[in-house]
Design an enzyme around this catalytic site. Structure first.
Site, PDB file in Angstrom:
ATOM      1  N   ASP A   1       0.856  -1.188   0.000  1.00 16.13           N
ATOM      2  CA  ASP A   1       0.000   0.000   0.000  1.00 16.13           C
ATOM      3  C   ASP A   1       0.891   1.236   0.000  1.00 16.13           C
ATOM      4  OD1 ASP A   1      -2.377   1.744   0.468  1.00 16.13           O
ATOM      5  OD2 ASP A   1      -3.304  -0.179   0.922  1.00 16.13           O
TER       6      ASP A   1
ATOM      7  N   HIS B   1      -2.972   3.145  -4.683  1.00 18.47           N
ATOM      8  CA  HIS B   1      -2.268   2.796  -3.438  1.00 18.47           C
ATOM      9  C   HIS B   1      -0.856   2.294  -3.741  1.00 18.47           C
ATOM     10  CE1 HIS B   1      -5.556   3.498  -0.678  1.00 18.47           C
ATOM     11  NE2 HIS B   1      -6.378   2.832  -1.469  1.00 18.47           N
TER      12      HIS B   1
ATOM     13  N   GLU C   1     -10.018   2.612  -4.965  1.00 14.95           N
ATOM     14  CA  GLU C   1      -9.608   3.975  -4.628  1.00 14.95           C
ATOM     15  C   GLU C   1      -8.450   4.464  -5.501  1.00 14.95           C
ATOM     16  OE1 GLU C   1     -10.895   4.058   0.074  1.00 14.95           O
ATOM     17  OE2 GLU C   1      -8.866   3.398  -0.419  1.00 14.95           O
TER      18      GLU C   1
END
Length: 774
Positions: free
Chosen positions: A206, A279, A343
């Site tokens: 991440d 990410h 995301e």
């Protein structure tokens, strides 16, 4: 592997034992049913069929295990480990069936996959599993039934038939924000296996750290695995504070293989997650050429979503990721590889010449279809290696890749859409199964990400959306709890958040919904907490504390109802904020709150306080209990069960905004009208608004109070446009010589979050609570 050479005599003897045992069961059925009803067997998840019988089996140092030929005795190591905790000695594995004092294991494919039958009497334990996993799960049920005493372990007599509802029963663990030692992960895998969870989803990369060794890319270890410092406190708090300490590390490939092998013996599949295309900051810090701007980049030191992602127009990006995945699939033999897909902002792609050229060359519509191209290309590569992908529900953007499995986390909509397209779905909605959310509303709860997910909420979640047809419902293959580690810096804190809530998930994933009953679950959980303690798990024990509900009476006053699930407990309370003692008033029924007061309450068992003290403060003003009309309905997680009534219930929302007192608006402005019922004198008006930009919560650009006598003609009495506080902004205006019946409150949503701010380009949230009228 142990090879067992049986004889016909052994088989005949064994069959006779079963017949005798069945006869005994039939003779005692009536007494058994009563016994089982009085006190359910302490088994989680609840079995398909379970009947307690008279008698108990005693496991001692002379007890032997006899396994049918073909059963891998390596699978017995975990069971022997649990026995050894009490007897300080493992049980002997034999190939001959003794007369008594034995545990017999057999594979019987007549059962359902992962299913088993368990029979316990005072002479022996028999487990028949559909497969090795079924035998293993039968043994875990025995572990849960074990009652250790001096030099012997008692196991309640029973007859059980059991099998799972879902094939996929998972728990996710993020190690990018905070790492946990191999020893802790093994301990957690033990507990997951004990409660029949069969998948460990390991989130390894991440923005805040890359945690798996990739030998062909050494900078992932030397650069991406470390960040310069770490955020202290919650990200919503400004200014951000940092600890000035370098943090990081990674799991070597050998350590990862060790965990995979350890989990396999416990019938748990480890699925790795390598995040893409978003990410990716940690990876970009080491290899800046993989980003759209070329950097420089830095491994993130705080939590959130970042605009810098892998460049989808750069061939080096795919070469890099394919090389990473080549090493990952050698470590993890799982059928599935999780590739994230969530995301991913499109800001950089929209401005990147390479990405725009990719869109043109591939005849794509926009950046959303570019993401679909990215995911499809990675999926095709993994498919060429004999693997399949799982992704978060954002992989639906721009079209779903054929063969992809969707994890529905943003809600249930992604799962519904994927199932309708006949894609496999794992339900993991944030609102119901995120374990980094608060599990109690008590102020003393340790810092968490946000939200409110008590044990009861997880337990009562139904993973199959009711709107699906029976055919579509078949594509819901499982359910998973997720634990993100931003606010879990230690093993103890992680365990406090995971356990016992993941046990509620295990029952939801395994058991038939018709068998699930929360109070019954609690009656089995309480003795199970002693088992977790023996396993040195720092489990939260807040589930029996006082909870409440607030409703409006016919007279317009507020009724506070208190509840406690602990057997034998009584609730005592005070109404002036003073300390509650064993001599305080006994709570018998709902409390009618007519005046401003602070109510404190505590549970007592045998005159001794149990658990923390509950408190709730009411501020009673002229609008409490009056009619409220909203122009637009609240949205998302900020649409409380009480609806508009929470605006006039005498309660203010907390800074954690998880207490169902805040109303939230993402697409609309806020407009509410309070009807006082008659023209009355008004000396002040007030409310509260939230201003947490790092949670995408923005104060209104304008907040107005207007008044009217007829609900037609309004005139403005107050307006505020500046809300300087990061957090709760109290709005209050004093008035004189004013009479009115209707109060209108209008708050204008910020709308689009400005450039340079967290979440730029997205929609701002507008949150308000109590409308106060004096």
């Amino acid at each position: 592997m142990l090879v067992i050479k049986g004889t016909d005599k052994h088989i005949l003897f064994f069959r006779a034992q079963i017949i005798i045992g069945l006869c005994c069961i039939l003779l005692s059925l009536k007494a058994v049913a009563q016994q089982a009803g009085d006190k359910p067997l302490p088994i989680i998840p609840v079995p398909v069929k379970a009947v307690a019988t008279n008698g108990k089996f005693s496991i001692n140092t002379a007890t032997s295990i006899v396994a049918q030929k073909g059963i891998n005795t390596d699978n017995l190591k975990f069971f022997n480990q649990m026995v050894g905790m009490s007897l300080s000695k493992s049980l002997v594995i034999k190939d001959n069936l003794p007369v008594s004092n034995y545990i017999y294991l057999e594979i019987d494919t007549l059962q359902q996959k992962d299913g088993y039958q368990l029979s316990v009497n005072n002479k022996r334990i028999i487990i028949k599993g559909h497969d090795e996993a079924g035998v293993f799960y039968g043994l875990q049920t025995v572990v849960q039934l074990m009652q250790p005493s001096k030099k012997v372990i008692q196991v309640q007599g029973c007859e059980i038939t059991d099998y799972p509802r879902f094939a996929y029963r998972g728990m996710h663990l993020d190690v990018s924000r905070h790492m946990f030692p191999v020893s802790a992960i093994k301990k957690w895998i033990d507990v997951l296996a004990l409660f029949k969870i069969n998948t460990f989803h390991w989130h390894l990369t991440d923005d805040q750290g890359w945690r798996i060794e990739i030998k062909s890319r050494p900078k992932l270890q030397s650069v991406s695995a470390y960040r310069n410092e770490t955020l202290i406190g919650h990200k919503k708090e400004l200014p951000h504070q940092f600890d000035d300490k370098r943090y990081g590390g990674y799991y070597t490939q050998e350590e990862a293989k060790e965990i995979v092998a350890y989990a396999r013996l416990r019938h748990i599949t480890v699925i790795p997650e390598i995040e893409m295309p978003g990410h990716a900051l940690a990876a970009l810090a080491a290899y800046p050429g993989l980003g759209c701007t070329g950097g420089p980049y830095q491994t993130a030191t705080f939590w959130g979503i970042f605009d810098d992602v892998y460049c989808a127009g750069n061939e080096d990006t795919f070469n890099f990721l394919e090389g990473v995945l080549d090493e990952v699939i050698k470590i993890f033999p799982s059928e599935y590889i999780h590739i994230g897909g969530d995301e991913c902002p499109k800001v950089r792609w929209a401005a990147c010449p390479k990405c725009q050229k990719r869109i043109k060359d591939e005849h794509l519509k926009d950046e959303h279809e570019l993401q679909s191209y990215f995911i499809r290309r990675i999926s095709n590569y993994l498919e060429s290696k004999g693997r399949k992908i799982i992704g978060w529900d954002e992989i639906l953007e721009g079209g779903l890749t054929p063969g992809a499995t969707v994890m529905s986390w943003t809600g249930i909509e992604g799962g519904v859409a994927a199932a309708a397209q006949h894609h496999q779905v794992i339900m993991t909605p944030e609102k119901y199964v995120y374990l980094d959310y608060y599990q109690s509303l008590y102020p003393s709860e340790p810092l968490a990400a946000g939200g409110y997910t008590p044990l009861s909420k997880i337990y009562n979640y139904e993973p199959v959306p009711s709107r699906l047809t029976p055919e579509q419902a078949k594509y819901i293959t499982g359910v998973q709890a997720n634990i993100w580690s931003e606010y879990l810096p230690t093993v103890d804190k992680a365990e406090y958040m995971i356990f016992p809530r993941v046990l509620a998930l295990s029952e939801m994933a395994w058991s038939n919904p018709k068998q699930r009953n929360y109070n019954n679950f609690l009656s089995r959980l309480r003795p199970t907490m002693r088992l977790l303690n023996r396993l040195h798990i720092n489990a939260a024990n807040t589930f029996d504390e006082i909870t409440d509900s607030v409703s409006q009476t016919a007279k317009g006053t507020q009724a506070l109802t208190l509840s406690a699930t602990l057997p034998g407990a009584v609730i005592r309370y005070t109404t002036n904020g003073s300390k509650v003692t064993a001599q305080s008033k006994l709570y018998k029924s709902s409390l009618n709150v007519e005046h401003t007061s602070t109510i404190s309450a505590t549970t007592f068992v045998n005159q001794k306080q149990v658990g923390r003290t509950y408190t709730k403060s009411f501020f009673i003003h002229k609008a409490v209990g009056k009619q409220v009309t909203l122009t637009d309905a609240p949205e998302g997680n900020y649409n409380p069960p009480g609806g508009s009534a929470v605006l006039v219930n005498g309660l203010s929302g907390s800074a954690r905004y998880n207490d169902n007192q805040w109303l939230g608006f993402n697409k609309h402005n806020f407009e509410a009208v309070v009807d006082l019922g008659k023209v009355d004198e008004i000396t002040s008006l007030g409310t509260h608004v939230l201003n947490y930009h790092w949670q995408k919560m923005w104060a209104p650009t304008s907040l107005q109070f207007l008044v009217s006598d007829d609900n037609k003609t309004y005139h403005l009495v107050y307006q505020q446009t500046d809300f300087p506080v990061n957090g709760i902004n109290a709005v209050s205006c004093k008035l004189s010589h004013l009479k009115a019946r209707y109060i209108k409150v209008i708050a204008i949503n910020k709308g689009t979050i400005p450039a340079g701010e967290y979440g730029a380009g997205g929609r701002a949230w507008l949150l308000l609570d109590e409308i106060i009228v004096n």
